[in-house]
Design an enzyme around this catalytic site. Structure first.
Site, PDB file in Angstrom:
ATOM      1  N   LYS A  12       1.012  -1.109   0.012  1.00  0.00           N
ATOM      2  CA  LYS A  12      -0.243  -0.102   0.109  1.00  0.00           C
ATOM      3  C   LYS A  12       0.868   1.167  -0.070  1.00  0.00           C
ATOM      4  CE  LYS A  12      -4.055   0.013   0.757  1.00  0.00           C
ATOM      5  NZ  LYS A  12      -5.036  -0.073  -0.604  1.00  0.00           N
ATOM      6  N   THR A  57      -3.179  -5.443   0.755  1.00  0.00           N
ATOM      7  CA  THR A  57      -2.911  -3.846   1.080  1.00  0.00           C
ATOM      8  C   THR A  57      -3.582  -3.114   2.051  1.00  0.00           C
ATOM      9  OG1 THR A  57      -4.054  -3.157  -0.860  1.00  0.00           O
ATOM     10  CG2 THR A  57      -1.887  -4.085  -1.462  1.00  0.00           C
ATOM     11  N   ASP A  58      -4.881  -3.473   1.946  1.00  0.00           N
ATOM     12  CA  ASP A  58      -5.598  -2.810   3.059  1.00  0.00           C
ATOM     13  C   ASP A  58      -5.307  -3.180   4.327  1.00  0.00           C
ATOM     14  OD1 ASP A  58      -8.154  -1.148   3.172  1.00  0.00           O
ATOM     15  OD2 ASP A  58      -8.849  -2.723   4.531  1.00  0.00           O
ATOM     16  N   PHE A 157      32.692  29.490 -11.876  1.00  0.00           N
ATOM     17  CA  PHE A 157      32.907  28.391 -12.837  1.00  0.00           C
ATOM     18  C   PHE A 157      33.836  28.651 -13.895  1.00  0.00           C
ATOM     19  CE2 PHE A 157      30.934  25.084 -16.072  1.00  0.00           C
ATOM     20  CZ  PHE A 157      31.388  24.087 -15.459  1.00  0.00           C
ATOM     21  N   GLN A 218      29.765  20.288  -8.260  1.00  0.00           N
ATOM     22  CA  GLN A 218      30.438  18.915  -7.550  1.00  0.00           C
ATOM     23  C   GLN A 218      31.292  19.152  -6.424  1.00  0.00           C
ATOM     24  OE1 GLN A 218      30.101  20.168 -10.683  1.00  0.00           O
ATOM     25  NE2 GLN A 218      29.944  18.647 -12.357  1.00  0.00           N
ATOM     26  N   ASN A 244      21.367  22.102 -10.659  1.00  0.00           N
ATOM     27  CA  ASN A 244      21.899  23.391 -10.686  1.00  0.00           C
ATOM     28  C   ASN A 244      20.884  24.529 -11.171  1.00  0.00           C
ATOM     29  OD1 ASN A 244      23.644  25.694 -10.844  1.00  0.00           O
ATOM     30  ND2 ASN A 244      25.489  24.444 -11.670  1.00  0.00           N
ATOM     31  N   HIS A 246      20.030  27.448 -12.360  1.00  0.00           N
ATOM     32  CA  HIS A 246      20.756  28.730 -12.935  1.00  0.00           C
ATOM     33  C   HIS A 246      20.088  29.861 -12.909  1.00  0.00           C
ATOM     34  CE1 HIS A 246      23.199  25.409 -14.840  1.00  0.00           C
ATOM     35  NE2 HIS A 246      22.179  24.966 -15.267  1.00  0.00           N
TER      36      HIS A 246
END
Length: 297
Positions: A12, A57-58, A157, A218, A244, A246
């Protein structure tokens, strides 16, 4: 060529459970979205429609609510309780995957004082937890996503290769922004205060993001992971996924204006996506933990 059943799991998904503790007039609130998935001997259900091993699942949903009655504590501890219950109650359930997202609420302040039972949802980030059970082994992952960080300088950079398609100018002064998504794996058997570790990991991420010049996202990613691992011996490794986000300086020259790195266009896409694993040398890998950290496919 025969067709056979491969790995499988079921359960579930996204059971939203809110636990209010009312032991005294000052209430506490815990808010989780829990997913429970079982692994084991379910071949007959797939191949012949025999459901004798299929825990509904219940039922898994109801178990989440029932366990919340006794309190949640940390998400990791809550998932470990679920894992132990299902693998211990049904002999054909040999393992599984349990995940949680935890949503934080802070008290509303009225006339400067925190209110006993009124809260405001906190939206900085979403806490995550994963428990993977494989036989008697338990793998525990803490984590978070959506922690948006930005610094207006102290990043650049430069020195990257250029070819005929390169238009990006080098810079030593740019905005650095990202949405931190990370998970960390606890060493097996560690005695952990998961809530305290989570709070300190977040503190370290915020502080280390500010501490030094970033030559690349990085570089910053590795510094974040290194700082966490150096501070917490109970954590074996971390994995990061950092977009990133920008911010490009807008050319205001057509309007007769300069732009001394003050007006930016925030681009939502495309974006750089930086991902890495940062680990302790000599630590045994735990593939089962990370395979269970994401959805099945």
């Amino acid at each position: 060529m025969s067709i056979v059943l491969g790995a499988n799991q079921y359960g579930k998904a996204e059971v939203r459970v809110v636990k209010v503790t009312r032991d005294d007039p000052r209430h506490e609130i815990e808010d989780l979205s829990v997913t429970s998935q079982l692994r084991g001997d379910f071949a007959a259900a797939h191949l012949t429609g025999d459901n004798r091993h299929v825990v509904p699942t219940d039922t898994q949903k109801n178990t989440v609510f029932a366990f919340a009655r006794d309190g949640i504590g940390s998400p990791e501890e809550f998932l470990l309780r679920l894992a132990d219950h299902f693998t211990g109650s049904f002999e054909w359930v040999t393992g599984g995957r349990w995940t949680a997202e935890s949503y934080a609420w802070h008290r509303i302040h009225v006339d400067g004082d925190p209110h006993d039972h009124a809260f405001v949802r906190v939206g900085q980030e979403t806490r995550t937890a994963v428990v993977v059970a494989d036989g008697g082994e338990r793998h525990v992952l803490g984590g978070l996503h959506g922690l948006t960080l930005l610094k207006t300088t102290g990043s650049g950079f430069e020195g990257y290769p250029k070819d005929r398609y390169t238009t990006l100018p080098e810079t030593r002064d740019r905005i650095l922004a990202t949405d931190v998504a990370t998970r960390w794996r606890y060493l097996p058997g560690a005695d952990v205060d998961y809530n305290a570790v989570y709070a300190d990991v977040k503190r370290i991420l915020l502080e280390e993001f500010t501490r030094r010049y970033s030559a690349a996202l990085q570089t910053t990613m590795f510094e974040l992971g290194t700082a966490v691992l150096e501070a917490h011996d109970e954590i074996a490794e971390m994995r990061f996924s950092l977009p990133n986000k920008h911010h490009f300086a807008v050319d205001l020259a057509p309007f007769g204006l300069d732009n001394p790195n003050e007006v930016f266009y925030a681009a939502d896409r495309p974006y750089g996506l930086i991902e890495a694993q940062i680990t302790r040398e000599g630590i045994d890998p735990a593939d089962a933990a990370w395979e269970g950290a994401t959805a099945f496919c």
